[in-house]
Scaffold this motif. Structure first.
Motif, PDB file in Angstrom:
ATOM      1  N   TYR A  21       0.749  -1.351  -0.301  1.00  8.36           N
ATOM      2  CA  TYR A  21       0.027   0.178  -0.130  1.00  8.36           C
ATOM      3  C   TYR A  21       0.499   1.249   0.372  1.00  8.36           C
ATOM      4  CZ  TYR A  21      -3.108   3.342   1.547  1.00  8.36           C
ATOM      5  OH  TYR A  21      -4.662   4.628   1.598  1.00  8.36           O
ATOM      6  N   GLY A  75       2.438   1.816  -3.143  1.00 14.62           N
ATOM      7  CA  GLY A  75       1.099   2.636  -4.081  1.00 14.62           C
ATOM      8  C   GLY A  75       1.595   3.812  -3.741  1.00 14.62           C
ATOM      9  N   ASN A  88      -1.196   5.895  -6.056  1.00 16.63           N
ATOM     10  CA  ASN A  88      -1.819   5.110  -5.910  1.00 16.63           C
ATOM     11  C   ASN A  88      -2.858   4.636  -4.493  1.00 16.63           C
ATOM     12  OD1 ASN A  88      -3.668   3.008  -7.028  1.00 16.63           O
ATOM     13  ND2 ASN A  88      -2.208   1.226  -7.744  1.00 16.63           N
TER      14      ASN A  88
END
Lengths: 302, 332
Positions: B66, B69, B74
Motif C-alpha cells: 500500500y 502504491g 495510487n
C-alpha cells in the motif's frame, strides 16, 4: 458588597477552626463559593434534573409504552397539544416520553466515554511526564498521531467497523477521547514533578507508582475534573452525531440523535419530532459546559 | 535544522496515521468483501475477490504494498465507485475546502471584532452577550442546527436553497473553488448561485469555532490589557486605540493562530456531518459514506488526506506564530 464580607467572615472563622476540621461546614462553604457563580449553579441543577429523569424515566414518563416500539397509527405526527406537549412522531409515539427516556442514553454516553478516556489517557500522560526521555517521546508522538485524525472521523470509523450500535459508539468515542486527558495529565505532571512533596516522597524511598498515583495524581485532580466536565459535553455531541449518521443507536432506542435522524424525513411539515430532541441535546451540553466553566473559575480562585 | 526536524515529525505522524487506519480497517470485525459483493456471493467469488484485492497476503506485506502504491500516487480502488480513491478525493476536495475556508473566514471576521469589543467594554452588554454566546455556541448539535436552518431559511422563508452546491451550470474549472472560479472567469451568475448555496452550511460549520474564537480573543486581550506596559503607555499619554491596536491586538492574534490549528480538525470532523445533511459533494461526505459502507481503501485514503491537511495547517500556524512573536524566536 454584603455577600463578600459575609464570605470573608466565613473564611476567617473557618480558618480559626482549621485545627478541628468540621467537614460539613467546609463543604457548605465550598458549595456557597461555587454557587456564587449563578450560571454554573444553573448547569449543575440542570444536570441533576436530567439525572433524576434518566433514572426515574420508566415510572414518570406520560406514556410508558411509547419508550420502545409501540405503534399508534391513529395518532401519527400530531402537532404539540395538551395531551402531547411535544407532539407525536412518525408512528404516533409521544415525543415528550421519548425525549425523557433519551436522557438515560446521553448521560450513559458521557459517563462511559469519559471513564474509558480517563482510564487510558491519565496513566499514559502520567508515565510520559514522570519518566520523560524516550518513553515520553514515543507516547506523545502517538498522541499527536491520534490528534491529527478528527475525533468524529476516527470514532465513526471504529464504530462502524465494530458493528453499528450504541455501546460500540461509546467504546469507540472513549477510545478516541483519551488523547485529551493524556495531554492534560502530561503537561500537569511535568509542572508538578519538581515540587517539594515529590522530592520528599522520593527521598523517603517511595516507589514511582506511589509517587505518580498517590502524590501527583491527587494534586492534578482539579484540572482533570474541569476537563472531564468540559469534555462530557463534546462527548455527548459526538455520540448524538454518530447516532444521527446511523452508526450509533438503532431504532426504536429513544436516543436523541437517532430520533432527529428518524424524524428529519417528515420536515418541513412536522418540525416537532426533530426540534425537541435537539433542544434536549443542546440543554445537556450547555449544562456540562456551564458546570465545567464554573469549576474552572472555582479552582483558579483557589 | 529545526525546520527539517519538524518536517520529519510531520512525516512520522502521517506514517503512524496510515498504519493505524490500515490496521484498524483490517483487524476490526467489519466485512469489506461482504459489503462489496452483497449477501448473495458464492465462496469462489469471495475468494477470487480477496486475491484480487491482495487480502490473502499477510498484513505487513499488504501494508508495504500500500505504501509503495502511495508513492506512485495510487490510493487503491474504491468499492463504492470503482475508481482510484486518489482521483475521487482530488475531484471532491475543492468543495470541502471551499466550505471549511468560508466557515473559518466567517468565524474570524465576526469572532475577532466581537472578542475585542467584549474585552475593551468589559462587563458591558456586548461582553455579557459574547460570554453567553461562547458557552452556548459550542453546544449546538451541528446536524440539528443544519436541519433547523434548512427549515427556517430554506423551507419557511425560501431565502436559500436547501441542499446542494450549485443549481445552474458550474463556472469554468480553474481552482475548483466555485466562488474563486466564478470571480476569475467573470461569471457572476454562477457566483451568486454558489454563494446562495454556501450560506447555510457555512453558518452551521462556523457556529462553534466562532464562539471559541470570540472567547479566546476576549480572554487573551484581557490578560494583555492587565499587563503593566498598558498602564504605562496610558500614563505617558499614548491614545487608547493605539495601545489596543498596536500592541494588545498583535498579541491576541498570536493566540488566535494557535486556535486555528486546533479548530481545523474539529471543522473537518463537522464537515462529515454537515456535508451529509446538505448533500454537499465534498470529500467529507465521500468519507462518511465510505466509512458507513466499509469501503477500506476509501477510508484509509480519505483519512490520510485529511490528516495531511491537519498536519500542514498546524505546521503553518505554528511557523506564523513564531514569526509573529519575537520572544519565542529568541528563546530557541
Amino acid at each position: 458588597m454584603a455577600v463578600t464580607s459575609i464570605d470573608q467572615a466565613a473564611v476567617a472563622v473557618s480558618d480559626q477552626a482549621e485545627a478541628a476540621p468540621v467537614r460539613k461546614t467546609g463543604f457548605r462553604r465550598r458549595f456557597a463559593r461555587f454557587a456564587r457563580n449563578r450560571l454554573a449553579l444553573a448547569g449543575a441543577i440542570c444536570l441533576l434534573v436530567l439525572l433524576v429523569v434518566a433514572v426515574l424515566a420508566p415510572w414518570i414518563v406520560p406514556y410508558p409504552d411509547d419508550v420502545a416500539d409501540s405503534l399508534n397509527f391513529d395518532a401519527v405526527l400530531q402537532p404539540p397539544s395538551l395531551a402531547h406537549p411535544m407532539g407525536t412522531d412518525e408512528v404516533g409515539r409521544d415525543v415528550l416520553t421519548r425525549v425523557m427516556a433519551g436522557a438515560r442514553w446521553s448521560l450513559s454516553m458521557a459517563v462511559i466515554v469519559l471513564a474509558i478516556a480517563v482510564t487510558i489517557g491519565v496513566p499514559l500522560g502520567l508515565f510520559a511526564g514522570y519518566y520523560g526521555g524516550a518513553l515520553e517521546q514515543v507516547l506523545m508522538r502517538i498522541t499527536d498521531g491520534f490528534s491529527a485524525i478528527p475525533a468524529l472521523v476516527l470514532a465513526l470509523a471504529i464504530t462502524v467497523l465494530l458493528g453499528p450500535s450504541l455501546i460500540n459508539a461509546m467504546i469507540a468515542i472513549g477510545f478516541v477521547w483519551w488523547r485529551s486527558f493524556a495531554r492534560i495529565a502530561h503537561g500537569q505532571t511535568l509542572s508538578r514533578k519538581q515540587e517539594t512533596y515529590v522530592t520528599v516522597a522520593k527521598s523517603l524511598g517511595a516507589s514511582d507508582m506511589h509517587i505518580m498515583f498517590r502524590e501527583i495524581l491527587p494534586n492534578i485532580s482539579s484540572p482533570l475534573l474541569v476537563a472531564i466536565s468540559l469534555n462530557a459535553g463534546y462527548a455527548v455531541l459526538t455520540g448524538t452525531a454518530l447516532s444521527f449518521l446511523g452508526a450509533g443507536a438503532r431504532p426504536p432506542t429513544p436516543e436523541w440523535g437517532q430520533m432527529v435522524a428518524a424524524s428529519r424525513n417528515y420536515l418541513p411539515g412536522a418540525w416537532w419530532p426533530s426540534l425537541f430532541p435537539g433542544i434536549a441535546i443542546f440543554i445537556t451540553v450547555v449544562s456540562f459546559n456551564l458546570l465545567g466553566d464554573g469549576l474552572r473559575d472555582y479552582f483558579s480562585e483557589e | 535544522m529545526r525546520f527539517l526536524r519538524r518536517v520529519l515529525n510531520m512525516l512520522v505522524v502521517l506514517l503512524f496515521v496510515s498504519l493505524l487506519m490500515f490496521v484498524l480497517v483490517r483487524v476490526l470485525p467489519g466485512d469489506p468483501v461482504g459489503a462489496a459483493l452483497g449477501d448473495g456471493a458464492t465462496k469462489e467469488q469471495v475468494e477470487k475477490f480477496r486475491v484480487q484485492m491482495g487480502m490473502d497476503k499477510p498484513l505487513q506485506v499488504q501494508y508495504l504494498a500500500y505504501l509503495r502504491g502511495l508513492l506512485d500516487g495510487n490510493f487503491g480502488v474504491s468499492l463504492m465507485e470503482p475508481r482510484d480513491v486518489g482521483t475521487i478525493v482530488r475531484e471532491r476536495l475543492p468543495a470541502t475546502l471551499e466550505l471549511v475556508l468560508c466557515s473559518l473566514a466567517l468565524a474570524i471576521v465576526v469572532g475577532v471584532p466581537l472578542g475585542i469589543l467584549a474585552a475593551t467594554h468589559r462587563n458591558g452588554p456586548v461582553d455579557q452577550a459574547s460570554r453567553l454566546w461562547s458557552l452556548t455556541g459550542v453546544s449546538f448539535p451541528n446536524f440539528w442546527a443544519a436541519l433547523m436552518l434548512q427549515l427556517v431559511l430554506g423551507a419557511a422563508l425560501s431565502l436559500v436553497p436547501i441542499t446542494g452546491r450549485i443549481t445552474g451550470p458550474p463556472p469554468e474549472h480553474i481552482t475548483g473553488l466555485y466562488l474563486v472560479d466564478a470571480l476569475l472567469s467573470g461569471n457572476f451568475k454562477a457566483m451568486g448561485d454558489a454563494a446562495r448555496h454556501l450560506i447555510t452550511p457555512t453558518i452551521v460549520l462556523a457556529v462553534g469555532p466562532l464562539a471559541q474564537i470570540t472567547s479566546m480573543i476576549r480572554s487573551s486581550m484581557l490578560d494583555e490589557l492587565a499587563k503593566p506596559y498598558v498602564g504605562f503607555s496610558q500614563a505617558v499619554g499614548m491614545p487608547r486605540f493605539l495601545i489596543n491596536y498596536k500592541y494588545v491586538l498583535r498579541n491576541a492574534f498570536s493566540s488566535t493562530l494557535t486556535l486555528i490549528g486546533f479548530l481545523f480538525p474539529l471543522m473537518i470532523g463537522g464537515a462529515f456531518v454537515v456535508e451529509k445533511v446538505f448533500a454537499w459533494p465534498g470529500v467529507a461526505r465521500f468519507g462518511a459514506d465510505a466509512i458507513l459502507a466499509n469501503d477500506y481503501n476509501a477510508i484509509v485514503g480519505v483519512t490520510l488526506v485529511i490528516c495531511l491537511f491537519v498536519v500542514v495547517v498546524n505546521f503553518v500556524t505554528e511557523e506564523l506564530y513564531v514569526a509573529l512573536d519575537p520572544r519565542i524566536r529568541l528563546e530557541r
